[in-house]
Design a protein around this motif. Sequence first.
Motif, PDB file in Angstrom:
ATOM      1  N   LEU A  57       0.827  -1.203   0.000  1.00  0.00           N
ATOM      2  CA  LEU A  57       0.000   0.000   0.000  1.00  0.00           C
ATOM      3  C   LEU A  57       0.862   1.253   0.000  1.00  0.00           C
ATOM      4  CD1 LEU A  57      -2.834   1.223   0.160  1.00  0.00           C
ATOM      5  CD2 LEU A  57      -2.682   1.043   2.646  1.00  0.00           C
ATOM      6  N   ARG A  58       1.875   1.283   0.828  1.00  0.00           N
ATOM      7  CA  ARG A  58       2.757   2.454   0.871  1.00  0.00           C
ATOM      8  C   ARG A  58       3.520   2.637  -0.433  1.00  0.00           C
ATOM      9  NH1 ARG A  58       5.186   2.265   7.096  1.00  0.00           N
ATOM     10  NH2 ARG A  58       3.476   3.480   8.040  1.00  0.00           N
ATOM     11  N   HIS A  59       3.764   1.554  -1.149  1.00  0.00           N
ATOM     12  CA  HIS A  59       4.426   1.663  -2.458  1.00  0.00           C
ATOM     13  C   HIS A  59       3.553   2.471  -3.418  1.00  0.00           C
ATOM     14  CE1 HIS A  59       6.970   0.545  -5.833  1.00  0.00           C
ATOM     15  NE2 HIS A  59       5.880   0.185  -6.498  1.00  0.00           N
ATOM     16  N   VAL A  60       2.241   2.231  -3.391  1.00  0.00           N
ATOM     17  CA  VAL A  60       1.312   2.996  -4.232  1.00  0.00           C
ATOM     18  C   VAL A  60       1.183   4.424  -3.723  1.00  0.00           C
ATOM     19  CG1 VAL A  60      -1.104   3.200  -4.945  1.00  0.00           C
ATOM     20  CG2 VAL A  60       0.025   0.976  -4.980  1.00  0.00           C
ATOM     21  N   LEU A  61       1.095   4.601  -2.421  1.00  0.00           N
ATOM     22  CA  LEU A  61       0.906   5.930  -1.850  1.00  0.00           C
ATOM     23  C   LEU A  61       2.124   6.834  -2.041  1.00  0.00           C
ATOM     24  CD1 LEU A  61      -0.940   5.152   1.507  1.00  0.00           C
ATOM     25  CD2 LEU A  61      -1.900   5.665  -0.745  1.00  0.00           C
ATOM     26  N   ALA A  62       3.267   6.238  -2.362  1.00  0.00           N
ATOM     27  CA  ALA A  62       4.462   7.041  -2.594  1.00  0.00           C
ATOM     28  C   ALA A  62       4.425   7.767  -3.930  1.00  0.00           C
ATOM     29  CB  ALA A  62       5.709   6.155  -2.527  1.00  0.00           C
ATOM     30  N   GLU A  63       3.497   7.400  -4.803  1.00  0.00           N
ATOM     31  CA  GLU A  63       3.396   8.047  -6.111  1.00  0.00           C
ATOM     32  C   GLU A  63       2.833   9.457  -5.965  1.00  0.00           C
ATOM     33  OE1 GLU A  63       1.274   5.506  -8.736  1.00  0.00           O
ATOM     34  OE2 GLU A  63       2.563   3.775  -8.343  1.00  0.00           O
ATOM     35  N   ARG A  64       3.153  10.297  -6.922  1.00  0.00           N
ATOM     36  CA  ARG A  64       2.874  11.731  -6.817  1.00  0.00           C
ATOM     37  C   ARG A  64       1.401  12.041  -6.606  1.00  0.00           C
ATOM     38  NH1 ARG A  64       4.725  16.341 -11.239  1.00  0.00           N
ATOM     39  NH2 ARG A  64       3.853  18.152 -10.121  1.00  0.00           N
ATOM     40  N   CYS A 115      -0.773  10.499  -5.116  1.00  0.00           N
ATOM     41  CA  CYS A 115      -1.279  10.046  -3.814  1.00  0.00           C
ATOM     42  C   CYS A 115      -0.561  10.737  -2.654  1.00  0.00           C
ATOM     43  CB  CYS A 115      -1.106   8.535  -3.680  1.00  0.00           C
ATOM     44  SG  CYS A 115      -1.918   7.552  -4.950  1.00  0.00           S
ATOM     45  N   LYS A 116       0.054  11.872  -2.914  1.00  0.00           N
ATOM     46  CA  LYS A 116       0.893  12.508  -1.894  1.00  0.00           C
ATOM     47  C   LYS A 116       0.094  12.971  -0.674  1.00  0.00           C
ATOM     48  CE  LYS A 116       0.740  17.138  -4.010  1.00  0.00           C
ATOM     49  NZ  LYS A 116       1.561  18.248  -4.546  1.00  0.00           N
ATOM     50  N   GLY A 117      -1.219  13.080  -0.781  1.00  0.00           N
ATOM     51  CA  GLY A 117      -2.034  13.497   0.358  1.00  0.00           C
ATOM     52  C   GLY A 117      -2.510  12.339   1.217  1.00  0.00           C
ATOM     53  N   PHE A 118      -1.935  11.142   1.019  1.00  0.00           N
ATOM     54  CA  PHE A 118      -2.376   9.944   1.730  1.00  0.00           C
ATOM     55  C   PHE A 118      -1.261   9.392   2.615  1.00  0.00           C
ATOM     56  CE2 PHE A 118      -5.717  10.278  -1.210  1.00  0.00           C
ATOM     57  CZ  PHE A 118      -6.741   9.407  -0.857  1.00  0.00           C
ATOM     58  N   ALA A 119      -1.667   8.736   3.696  1.00  0.00           N
ATOM     59  CA  ALA A 119      -0.719   8.061   4.586  1.00  0.00           C
ATOM     60  C   ALA A 119      -1.411   6.853   5.200  1.00  0.00           C
ATOM     61  CB  ALA A 119      -0.223   9.002   5.674  1.00  0.00           C
ATOM     62  N   ALA A 120      -0.615   5.860   5.618  1.00  0.00           N
ATOM     63  CA  ALA A 120      -1.167   4.629   6.176  1.00  0.00           C
ATOM     64  C   ALA A 120      -0.319   4.148   7.338  1.00  0.00           C
ATOM     65  CB  ALA A 120      -1.243   3.543   5.103  1.00  0.00           C
ATOM     66  N   SER A 121      -0.946   3.449   8.271  1.00  0.00           N
ATOM     67  CA  SER A 121      -0.248   2.828   9.389  1.00  0.00           C
ATOM     68  C   SER A 121      -0.987   1.558   9.771  1.00  0.00           C
ATOM     69  CB  SER A 121      -0.155   3.778  10.590  1.00  0.00           C
ATOM     70  OG  SER A 121      -1.449   4.180  11.004  1.00  0.00           O
ATOM     71  N   ALA A 122      -0.301   0.650  10.463  1.00  0.00           N
ATOM     72  CA  ALA A 122      -0.903  -0.626  10.850  1.00  0.00           C
ATOM     73  C   ALA A 122      -0.365  -1.066  12.204  1.00  0.00           C
ATOM     74  CB  ALA A 122      -0.608  -1.695   9.797  1.00  0.00           C
ATOM     75  N   TRP A 123      -1.260  -1.623  13.018  1.00  0.00           N
ATOM     76  CA  TRP A 123      -0.888  -2.176  14.309  1.00  0.00           C
ATOM     77  C   TRP A 123      -2.056  -3.008  14.829  1.00  0.00           C
ATOM     78  CZ3 TRP A 123      -3.156   2.383  13.501  1.00  0.00           C
ATOM     79  CH2 TRP A 123      -4.181   2.787  14.356  1.00  0.00           C
ATOM     80  N   ASN A 124      -1.756  -3.982  15.667  1.00  0.00           N
ATOM     81  CA  ASN A 124      -2.773  -4.746  16.383  1.00  0.00           C
ATOM     82  C   ASN A 124      -3.847  -5.318  15.458  1.00  0.00           C
ATOM     83  OD1 ASN A 124      -4.092  -5.816  18.644  1.00  0.00           O
ATOM     84  ND2 ASN A 124      -5.369  -3.993  18.915  1.00  0.00           N
ATOM     85  N   GLY A 125      -3.425  -5.840  14.301  1.00  0.00           N
ATOM     86  CA  GLY A 125      -4.388  -6.431  13.382  1.00  0.00           C
ATOM     87  C   GLY A 125      -5.326  -5.436  12.742  1.00  0.00           C
ATOM     88  N   MET A 126      -4.850  -4.197  12.594  1.00  0.00           N
ATOM     89  CA  MET A 126      -5.697  -3.147  12.023  1.00  0.00           C
ATOM     90  C   MET A 126      -4.837  -2.228  11.164  1.00  0.00           C
ATOM     91  SD  MET A 126      -8.278  -0.628  14.114  1.00  0.00           S
ATOM     92  CE  MET A 126      -7.011  -0.291  15.359  1.00  0.00           C
ATOM     93  N   LEU A 127      -5.371  -1.806  10.026  1.00  0.00           N
ATOM     94  CA  LEU A 127      -4.685  -0.884   9.123  1.00  0.00           C
ATOM     95  C   LEU A 127      -5.608   0.306   8.875  1.00  0.00           C
ATOM     96  CD1 LEU A 127      -2.636  -1.704   5.965  1.00  0.00           C
ATOM     97  CD2 LEU A 127      -4.458  -0.010   5.819  1.00  0.00           C
ATOM     98  N   ILE A 128      -5.046   1.510   8.954  1.00  0.00           N
ATOM     99  CA  ILE A 128      -5.828   2.724   8.740  1.00  0.00           C
ATOM    100  C   ILE A 128      -5.164   3.591   7.688  1.00  0.00           C
ATOM    101  CG2 ILE A 128      -6.698   4.853   9.789  1.00  0.00           C
ATOM    102  CD1 ILE A 128      -7.069   3.390  12.365  1.00  0.00           C
TER     103      ILE A 128
END
Length: 273
Positions: free
Chosen positions: A217-224, A226-239
């Motif tokens: 997901l972060r590989h896609v979000l690194a594209e120009r 998608c610059k307004g997007f960010a992601a994180s994951a913990w405890n069996g959950m991704l946001i």
Amino acid sequence: MSLLQRAYGRFGLKVRNDRSQTRCHGLEQKGCCRLLFPRVAGEQMEVVTVNISGGIAAGDHIEGDLQCAPHTNLLVTSQAAERIYRARPDDEPAHVNISCHIEDGACLEWLPHGTIFFDGSRLQRKMAVEMADNARFLFLESRFFGRVASGECVEQLSIRDTLSIRRAGRRILVDTLKLESDSVNLLLQNPAVAAGHRAVTTLVLVSADASSRLEPLRHVLAERECKGFAASAWNGMLIVRGIAQDNWQLEVILQRILPILRDGQPMPTTWRS
């Protein structure tokens, strides 16, 4: 002030596993709410919500109940973006309450087109999810503050929008947007809020393999684009959280993100261009 006619709607759906197919086991439709069932290939059942009143006005009440029996696979989307219309000064807010129960090994995907807020609109909305430890839940909510192409400007809003998730009886997430302002357009200009963008979105994936989706997901979000997007994951959950100039740009980005979270499954029927 004269009283206006208000809309009430309720939908309920129970699904069960029948020889590896997800099938309807109980259906309820009242007032302005309807559910449509497109024919799709595969084990997943797809449902489209329809508000036949044409939008939500202050004082309207919408209720929904989704129950997924063990090892079912349900996708819920919408016919189009929901519209929240201007309220009069003394009107009570519109109320939308959705409850979801996801049992062992079941999957529920909540993927509506989003919500358009018009200037002066008022909304209190809550989605409450109860899920088994080994269930899967994917949530999407996009919010559009006016329609950019129509030159609309939103200044006054009163919104309280909450997602609450309990997994195996334990609360793992409460995500609340509370926005009460007479200067929404100015607020959105703040770099720490939306940097002038008018479309914002949140995706939540709760699944045993949620963290494994983060790197692709972060590989896609690194594209120009998608610059307004960010992601994180913990405890069996991704946001995932993101901003875009308008609903069209946002939907283009979401069509790149969602296949990563959905194992490459095709987009919902009403999303296909």
